[in-house]
Design a protein around this motif. Structure first.
Motif, PDB file in Angstrom:
ATOM      1  N   ALA A 195       0.831  -1.212   0.000  1.00 12.12           N
ATOM      2  CA  ALA A 195       0.000   0.000   0.000  1.00 12.12           C
ATOM      3  C   ALA A 195       0.865   1.262   0.000  1.00 12.12           C
ATOM      4  O   ALA A 195       0.558   2.237  -0.689  1.00 12.12           O
ATOM      5  CB  ALA A 195      -0.923  -0.012   1.213  1.00 12.12           C
ATOM      6  N   ASN A 284      -6.473  -0.596   4.213  1.00 12.74           N
ATOM      7  CA  ASN A 284      -6.013  -0.097   2.917  1.00 12.74           C
ATOM      8  C   ASN A 284      -6.823   1.146   2.494  1.00 12.74           C
ATOM      9  O   ASN A 284      -8.023   1.063   2.243  1.00 12.74           O
ATOM     10  CB  ASN A 284      -6.151  -1.210   1.868  1.00 12.74           C
ATOM     11  N   THR A 313      -7.093  -3.712  12.725  1.00 15.02           N
ATOM     12  CA  THR A 313      -6.307  -4.947  12.886  1.00 15.02           C
ATOM     13  C   THR A 313      -6.706  -5.598  14.208  1.00 15.02           C
ATOM     14  O   THR A 313      -7.389  -4.999  15.038  1.00 15.02           O
ATOM     15  CB  THR A 313      -4.787  -4.681  12.808  1.00 15.02           C
TER      16      THR A 313
HETATM   17  O1  KG4 Z   1      -7.346  -8.914  10.561  1.00 13.96           O
HETATM   18  P1  KG4 Z   1      -5.868  -9.008  10.603  1.00 13.96           P
HETATM   19  O2  KG4 Z   1      -5.131  -8.030  11.486  1.00 13.96           O
HETATM   20  O3  KG4 Z   1      -5.398 -10.442  11.026  1.00 13.96           O
HETATM   21  C1  KG4 Z   1      -6.083 -11.580  10.618  1.00 13.96           C
HETATM   22  O4  KG4 Z   1      -7.101 -11.920  11.274  1.00 13.96           O
HETATM   23  O5  KG4 Z   1      -5.646 -12.154   9.600  1.00 13.96           O
HETATM   24  O6  KG4 Z   1      -5.354  -8.873   9.075  1.00 13.96           O
HETATM   25  C2  KG4 Z   1      -3.997  -8.920   8.717  1.00 13.96           C
HETATM   26  C3  KG4 Z   1      -3.885  -8.729   7.206  1.00 13.96           C
HETATM   27  C4  KG4 Z   1      -2.488  -9.040   6.644  1.00 13.96           C
HETATM   28  O7  KG4 Z   1      -2.643  -9.883   5.518  1.00 13.96           O
HETATM   29  C5  KG4 Z   1      -1.975  -7.655   6.213  1.00 13.96           C
HETATM   30  O8  KG4 Z   1      -1.079  -7.704   5.122  1.00 13.96           O
HETATM   31  C6  KG4 Z   1      -3.255  -6.947   5.852  1.00 13.96           C
HETATM   32  O9  KG4 Z   1      -4.170  -7.370   6.839  1.00 13.96           O
HETATM   33  N1  KG4 Z   1      -3.122  -5.481   5.858  1.00 13.96           N
HETATM   34  C7  KG4 Z   1      -3.245  -4.716   4.740  1.00 13.96           C
HETATM   35  C8  KG4 Z   1      -2.990  -3.370   5.141  1.00 13.96           C
HETATM   36  N2  KG4 Z   1      -2.750  -3.376   6.488  1.00 13.96           N
HETATM   37  C9  KG4 Z   1      -2.837  -4.682   6.905  1.00 13.96           C
HETATM   38  N3  KG4 Z   1      -3.502  -5.060   3.471  1.00 13.96           N
HETATM   39  C10 KG4 Z   1      -3.543  -4.062   2.557  1.00 13.96           C
HETATM   40  N4  KG4 Z   1      -3.306  -2.762   2.853  1.00 13.96           N
HETATM   41  C11 KG4 Z   1      -3.038  -2.368   4.112  1.00 13.96           C
HETATM   42  N5  KG4 Z   1      -2.817  -1.085   4.386  1.00 13.96           N
END
Ligand code: KG4
Ligand code: ZN
Length: 347
Positions: A195, A284, A313
């Motif tokens: 991103a 994102n 998150t």
């Molecule tokens: O919900 P989460 O914190 O943990 C899970 O339950 O999986 O999600 C983590 C995911 C990772 O794949 C990370 O690369 C993605 O969220 N992520 C993003 C961004 N910030 C975190 N993906 C795209 N753009 C972002 N800015």
């Protein structure tokens, strides 16, 4: 004058993956007070392995869980909360168990109610923590859950009543970001890294596929995109910074296009009152902006409910909120039988 009832103070605990999180949230009749919201990320620990190592995650949760619970309860101790909500699944089995065992112990010692929460329901509840979203909250709602492990379109008919409309048939959207980043030689987690670079790149520079976009179902597929990334990138000899940024922008655009178009199509089909955007990938900015704009243009009567940045998150305030939905209906789990459900599907 009507007297408002005492708030329900929920202690939330989340250890399903690579974030240890503890929150203390007071739910009043009309208002939510997040008293504590602690998140200790293990990302720096896992970065050197290029991904989450389950055993390392579980071990790291142990001291952090104890330390954050102690901090959240403070000098008030067991008197600080009325009930406990803990993530029971889905997630890494040994990581989940750390939070669950801590929660069970506290439930036994305090004799207070405890409820096991589905992590994905927690993500849905993260949008409800926002006051403005709550003011317009009316069913049916459509939730786009996009995280490292899940990509799902869920129809929410009421609190705790869900229907799965669509899901990924292979990789999750977050995995598409993370695995592609690895192929591009970028650090874990790949989403934020891609991103960041995408803001400096041209989204039309590389032509990448949008798998299943014309498929009539609301399912997703991202593994073909990952393969296309590998094929397109291995042809490059000594790519420049500009090329890398352009590639990141093109990849982000492909993922955003798929997510936005499928979500809008589902919203049209189910005539929903609002659309929730939740899960790690909802951090994102490009996705938030595009989805918000498309909803305004195509479905001006439909509300857009993204979760607050603070609760995107993994965190425990969202687990406390989902816990509150169930506790209000007198639903709870017996601490003696509460166990990890690593493959627990929301529906
Ligand atoms: O919900 P989460 O914190 O943990 C899970 O339950 O999986 O999600 C983590 C995911 C990772 O794949 C990370 O690369 C993605 O969220 N992520 C993003 C961004 N910030 C975190 N993906 C795209 N753009 C972002 N800015
Ligand atoms: Zn998550």
């Amino acid at each position: 004058m009507t007297r408002s009832s005492a708030p329900l103070r929920v202690l939330g605990i989340e250890t399903s993956c690579d974030e240890t999180a503890v929150a203390l949230v007071a739910f009043h009749d009309q208002q939510i007070e997040v008293i504590h919201h602690f998140v200790s990320s293990q990302i720096p620990i896992h970065q050197k392995y290029g991904g989450v190592v389950p055993e390392v995650a579980a071990r790291s949760h142990v001291p952090e869980t104890v330390s954050l619970i102690t901090k959240a309860l403070g000098e008030t101790g067991m008197g600080a909360f009325d009930a406990i909500a803990v993530t029971s699944g889905p997630g890494l089995p040994t990581a989940l168990r750390v939070g669950i065992e801590a929660a069970r112990t506290i439930a036994y010692a305090s004799k207070k109610s405890i409820i096991g929460i589905n992590h994905l329901e927690g993500h849905i509840a993260s949008a409800w923590l926002n006051e403005e979203n709550r003011a317009h909250w009316k069913f049916p709602l459509l939730a786009l859950i996009v995280s490292g492990g899940h990509t799902e379109l869920v129809l929410m008919q009421n609190f705790g009543v869900y229907e799965l409309i669509g899901q990924t048939r292979d990789d999750a959207a977050g995995e598409a970001f993370d695995k592609s980043a690895k192929l591009l030689g970028l650090p874990y987690p790949g989403g934020p890294e891609i991103a960041k670079r995408a803001t400096k790149g041209n989204p039309n520079a590389f032509s990448l596929p949008r798998p299943m976009l014309d498929d009539p179902t609301f399912d997703f597929s991202f593994s073909g995109l990952k393969t296309a990334v590998r094929l397109a990138w291995q042809e490059r000899q000594n790519p420049s910074e500009t090329e890398l940024n352009d590639f990141c922008a093109s990849l982000e655009q492909a993922i955003v296009d798929i997510l936005v178009q499928k979500t809008l199509r589902a919203a049209h089909a189910y005539h929903v009152h609002g659309i929730l955007l939740v899960g790690g990938v909802s951090a994102n900015e490009h996705l938030r902006r595009e989805l918000g704009e498309q909803i305004r243009q195509e479905l001006p009567e439909t509300y857009f409910f993204p979760s607050d940045k603070a609760y995107i998150t993994d965190n425990a305030a969202m687990i406390a909120a989902a816990g509150y939905w169930h506790l209000k209906k007198n639903e709870q789990t017996d601490w003696k039988t509460l166990d990890a459900k690593p493959d627990w599907n929301l529906v």
